[in-house]
Design an enzyme around this catalytic site. Structure first.
Site, PDB file in Angstrom:
ATOM      1  CG  ASN A 199      -3.333  -1.950 -16.252  1.00  0.00           C
ATOM      2  OD1 ASN A 199      -2.781  -1.334 -15.331  1.00  0.00           O
ATOM      3  ND2 ASN A 199      -3.056  -1.704 -17.515  1.00  0.00           N
ATOM      4  CG  ASP A 242      -3.876  -0.225 -11.170  1.00  0.00           C
ATOM      5  OD1 ASP A 242      -3.900  -0.229 -12.405  1.00  0.00           O
ATOM      6  OD2 ASP A 242      -3.513   0.747 -10.487  1.00  0.00           O
ATOM      7  CE  LYS A 276       2.477  -2.384  -9.151  1.00  0.00           C
ATOM      8  NZ  LYS A 276       2.846  -2.304 -10.532  1.00  0.00           N
ATOM      9  NE  ARG A 310      -7.151   6.210  -7.991  1.00  0.00           N
ATOM     10  CZ  ARG A 310      -6.475   6.146  -9.145  1.00  0.00           C
ATOM     11  NH1 ARG A 310      -5.204   6.470  -9.204  1.00  0.00           N
ATOM     12  NH2 ARG A 310      -7.077   5.728 -10.248  1.00  0.00           N
ATOM     13  CB  ALA A 322       5.075   1.141  -8.601  1.00  0.00           C
ATOM     14  CB  CYS A 373      -2.481   3.268 -18.582  1.00  0.00           C
ATOM     15  SG  CYS A 373      -2.768   4.291 -17.113  1.00  0.00           S
ATOM     16  NE  ARG A 390      -1.521   7.922 -13.385  1.00  0.00           N
ATOM     17  CZ  ARG A 390      -0.394   7.418 -13.889  1.00  0.00           C
ATOM     18  NH1 ARG A 390       0.705   8.146 -13.945  1.00  0.00           N
ATOM     19  NH2 ARG A 390      -0.354   6.171 -14.343  1.00  0.00           N
ATOM     20  N   GLY A 391      -0.644   5.719 -10.266  1.00  0.00           N
ATOM     21  CA  GLY A 391       0.110   4.547 -10.689  1.00  0.00           C
ATOM     22  C   GLY A 391       0.420   3.712  -9.456  1.00  0.00           C
TER      23      GLY A 391
HETATM   24  C1  RUB Z   1      -2.520   3.536 -13.552  1.00  0.00           C
HETATM   25  C2  RUB Z   1      -2.473   2.186 -14.170  1.00  0.00           C
HETATM   26  C3  RUB Z   1      -1.130   1.540 -14.325  1.00  0.00           C
HETATM   27  C4  RUB Z   1      -0.860   0.667 -13.101  1.00  0.00           C
HETATM   28  C5  RUB Z   1       0.584   0.177 -13.064  1.00  0.00           C
HETATM   29  O1  RUB Z   1      -3.836   3.966 -13.292  1.00  0.00           O
HETATM   30  O2  RUB Z   1      -3.478   1.578 -14.490  1.00  0.00           O
HETATM   31  O3  RUB Z   1      -1.085   0.727 -15.462  1.00  0.00           O
HETATM   32  O4  RUB Z   1      -1.102   1.390 -11.909  1.00  0.00           O
HETATM   33  O5  RUB Z   1       1.466   1.264 -12.901  1.00  0.00           O
HETATM   34  P1  RUB Z   1      -4.085   5.429 -12.644  1.00  0.00           P
HETATM   35  P2  RUB Z   1       2.912   1.055 -12.238  1.00  0.00           P
HETATM   36  O6  RUB Z   1      -3.460   6.422 -13.564  1.00  0.00           O
HETATM   37  O7  RUB Z   1      -5.564   5.525 -12.567  1.00  0.00           O
HETATM   38  O8  RUB Z   1      -3.434   5.420 -11.275  1.00  0.00           O
HETATM   39  O9  RUB Z   1       3.599   0.017 -13.097  1.00  0.00           O
HETATM   40  O10 RUB Z   1       3.592   2.393 -12.313  1.00  0.00           O
HETATM   41  O11 RUB Z   1       2.721   0.579 -10.851  1.00  0.00           O
END
Ligand code: RUB
Length: 324
Positions: free
Chosen positions: A209, A199, A235, A65, A25, A130, A22-23
């Site tokens: 986000n 996101d 992003k 997703r 990146a 988050c 998840r996340g």
């Molecule tokens: C994760 C989320 C993070 C962004 C950025 O949502 O909202 O703030 O994805 O993350 P989820 P990054 O847990 O639902 O995936 O900076 O690691 O790309």
């Protein structure tokens, strides 16, 4: 066809869907890796069949997703590198391109971290929401610079990704105050910055986000606390340049309410509990006027000017990643 897709790719897709990966990146990195795996393991003997398999794999990954645009951006980037007249050429170019993508993704995060860290001063208190690896990169760079920081970490219901942030910050020896989301406005009095990831970023500078970001940003503005968004250019959502909106993922009721809790609420209503609906949007949209800076690996931007960067990076030719 799904049957052409390697089991390892399907497993990655399932992991993204179930948020074991998840996340934004991290999802992009895993998607590029999965396409490289598909390229390595493909048994196709014809170049066209090879390409069809890669595009089917991309589609499988894409359909997991909908909100983090880093996913289709990653797929498109890798597939655009596929080149040559033979299977072995296409395999080699796809793998090389996926590896290049992963290297650049990591490099962009490091560069962004250095830029973002310049906004942070020794002794600052940062409120997070988050878990964002881009946001953490800014904090890590500031710590490496010798600045001492403290963090107020929002729990982030319903999945509590704030715990991941807290764990990482404690590993770096940063004092952490963990709060429930509802305490954010009260705790903003103690914060010098709000720092979140993204996101997707739309052409008008809106930031998509984790749900709760927009309320946090509005409260921060009211309290005079600057809001900084750490987001690599992966992003940036190219479709928003032509008027499309970003789809907000709606997740399962069970993340909010267990069967038992539901039964408890409905207990006095007999069978007629159709009136209880759970809504569980995973993300929200923060309008640009509540954001002070978007920090990317190309520098820091006021949200209203992000569209110029998008035009530079994407130009006009944007299609679905699995379309040739
Ligand atoms: C994760 C989320 C993070 C962004 C950025 O949502 O909202 O703030 O994805 O993350 P989820 P990054 O847990 O639902 O995936 O900076 O690691 O790309």
């Amino acid at each position: 066809r799904q049957s052409d897709v390697d089991p390892a790719v399907i497993e990655t897709a399932e992991d993204i869907e179930a948020m074991r990966i998840r996340g934004a990146a991290t999802i992009a990195d895993a998607a590029a890796e999965a396409l490289a795996t598909q390229a390595k393991r493909s048994a196709a003997t014809e170049p066209d069949a090879f390409e069809r398999q890669l595009r089917a794999a991309a589609k499988t990954l894409y359909e997991t997703r909908p909100t983090a645009v880093s996913l289709p951006n990653a797929l498109r980037y890798v597939l655009r590198g596929m080149d040559g007249e033979t299977v072995s050429d296409r395999r080699a170019t796809t793998i090389a391109r996926a590896e290049e993508f992963q290297r650049e993704l990591a490099q962009a995060q490091t560069t962004l971290g250095t830029i973002g860290s310049n906004r942070l001063c020794d002794g600052d208190v940062v409120m997070t929401h988050c878990h964002s690896t881009d946001a953490l990169a800014c904090l890590e760079a500031a710590l490496e610079d010798g600045k001492s920081l403290e963090a107020i970490v929002k729990e982030t219901r319903p999945r509590k990704q704030g715990h991941i942030t807290a764990r990482q910050l404690r590993e770096w020896d940063v004092p952490v105050t963990l709060i429930v989301d509802n305490a954010a406005r009260r705790s903003l009095d103690e914060a010098d910055h709000v720092l979140v990831g993204a996101d997707s970023i739309a052409a008008d500078g809106s930031v998509i986000n984790k749900i709760g970001t927009s309320g946090l940003a509005v409260n921060a503005r009211e309290r005079g606390v600057p809001v900084m968004v750490a987001a690599q250019t992966i992003k940036l959502h190219p479709d928003t340049m032509t008027g499309h909106t970003v789809e907000i993922e709606m997740r399962d009721d069970a993340e909010v309410l267990s069967e038992e809790q539901r039964a408890d609420i409905a207990s006095d209503a007999g069978d007629a509990d159709d009136g209880l609906v759970v809504e569980n949007p995973a993300f929200d949209v923060t309008p640009p006027r509540y954001v002070d800076a978007i920090v990317t690996e190309r520098g820091q931007f006021p949200p209203e000017s992000i569209v110029t960067l998008m035009r530079d990076l994407f130009g006009d030719a944007i299609g679905e990643p699995w379309e040739p």
